[in-house]
Design an enzyme around this catalytic site. Structure first.
Site, PDB file in Angstrom:
ATOM      1  N   LYS A  85       0.578   4.303   6.560  1.00  0.00           N
ATOM      2  CA  LYS A  85      -0.045   5.186   5.564  1.00  0.00           C
ATOM      3  C   LYS A  85       0.443   6.619   5.755  1.00  0.00           C
ATOM      4  CE  LYS A  85      -3.217   2.195   3.917  1.00  0.00           C
ATOM      5  NZ  LYS A  85      -2.547   1.030   4.565  1.00  0.00           N
ATOM      6  N   SER A 113       0.804  -1.219   0.000  1.00  0.00           N
ATOM      7  CA  SER A 113       0.000   0.000   0.000  1.00  0.00           C
ATOM      8  C   SER A 113       0.839   1.270   0.000  1.00  0.00           C
ATOM      9  CB  SER A 113      -0.955   0.007   1.203  1.00  0.00           C
ATOM     10  OG  SER A 113      -0.233   0.194   2.377  1.00  0.00           O
TER      11      SER A 113
END
Lengths: 199, 199
Positions: A158, A121
């Site tokens: 993230k 990600s």
DNA sequence: ACCTATACCACACATTTGTGTGGTTGTCAA
DNA sequence: TTGACAACCACACAAATGTGTGGTATAGGT
């Protein structure tokens, strides 16, 4: 002040540095003599005094293993600004800086820890699966930080993005959508470093 | 096998660890005694044997400063397998391994050096501009290695690809095309590690 | 009451370890 | 040819250092 070393002198210095690094303590004079097959301790003592005179180490009188290396003169990992043909010549001009691995983890009193990256990600931020990320634990963070957060019981790495009154966890991979932060969320810490090893 | 320490025992162990960290060598028995104001060396020796019996260190008989700390019991940078809510609790189960920064650069007798990455030609391999890459100098390499090469006098980081009788330098960025290797080419070394620091 | 463990002390002793003295050999520049 | 320096050696000595023996005192558990 800085004086050049002969090949042999450099090897003696390097041997000491290796021992300090591997065994966490300097060798004795006799251990050095044994390594180089000197039959006299006097030989080693002469080397040590010479290395001390040239500023590569400091001796403490009458103490065992009392060799203190002068760190700025040790072979470290140089960061080169340019590489020349053939074997990499470590000319003065080419060395931009030295890499200090210890300072990667900053202060010793901080509870830095590492996580192995799972998933892709953050791949567009250059954080690949199986990379190690070093985390500095903190409960708040700034817009744009790469953070480790716990959301719905799962650990995730993230970007932290704040827009108006909303906050998002944004992946660096356009296969995935940003996650709006609501409940069940807590910040673990900030990613301060990425480390990857090949084979 | 693992046994708990009393407060005093823990302090003695901590003192030794501090000395190793700060002075790059363990203290002698008498230095420990002096620090804790013990008037007998026997006291310290009893502590050391006790700490050895509990697995916190290893003694080498009849050697000066021969205290070898068992590293897995020291505070290092843990690599966590999972992170729990709140402050990261370092429970035993969660620790997958410990990060050893020293082993990043492998052997010290190898002339490892570092380069700061310029350009985005390896961005899809997770090597970003301004990253540090650690290089192990070598003149040959294998198909698929990420290498540093000198081509037409310029340093470049690319994949090394061999196909039939031809060899290419392949970027990890589809904006750029592979470079067929002809003359004016030499291999500097192999990229063994990537290090990135944020802020 | 007895045993065990922690937490010390005093002191002698043997080994390890650094240091001093006085050499030899070879090279290189003045 | 003299002098300086690197690169060694042999050997004795003293200081640093680990080890052994045999203690004392206190606390906790059984």
């Amino acid at each position: 002040m800085k004086k050049e070393l002969t090949e042999k002198q450099r090897k003696v210095l390097q041997f000491i540095a290796q021992r300090v690094s591997r065994e966490n303590r300097p060798p004795t004079i006799r251990e050095i003599a044994q390594n180089f097959k000197f039959s006299s301790t006097g030989t080693v003592r002469d080397y040590l005094r010479l290395l001390q005179a040239k500023g590569y180490l400091k001796l403490q009188a009458k103490k065992a293993r009392a060799i203190e290396l002068i760190s700025e003169k040790l072979p470290r990992i140089p960061i080169l600004a340019q590489v020349q043909a053939g074997s990499p010549v470590l000319s003065y001009e080419a060395i931009e800086d030295y890499l200090d691995l210890k300072q990667l983890a900053c202060r010793e009193d901080e509870q830095i820890f590492a996580l192995r990256v799972k998933g892709d990600s953050m791949i567009e931020a250059g954080i690949m699966p199986e990379d190690l990320v070093l985390i500095r634990p903190q409960l708040i963070c700034e817009n744009g930080d790469i953070i480790v957060a716990l959301i719905d019981g799962e650990t995730t790495i993230k970007y932290f993005r704040r827009q108006q009154r909303k906050a998002y966890l944004q992946p660096a991979n356009n296969k995935y959508a940003p996650i709006l932060i609501k409940d069940n969320f807590s910040i673990i810490g900030k990613v301060i470093s990425v480390i990857r090893k090949y084979v």
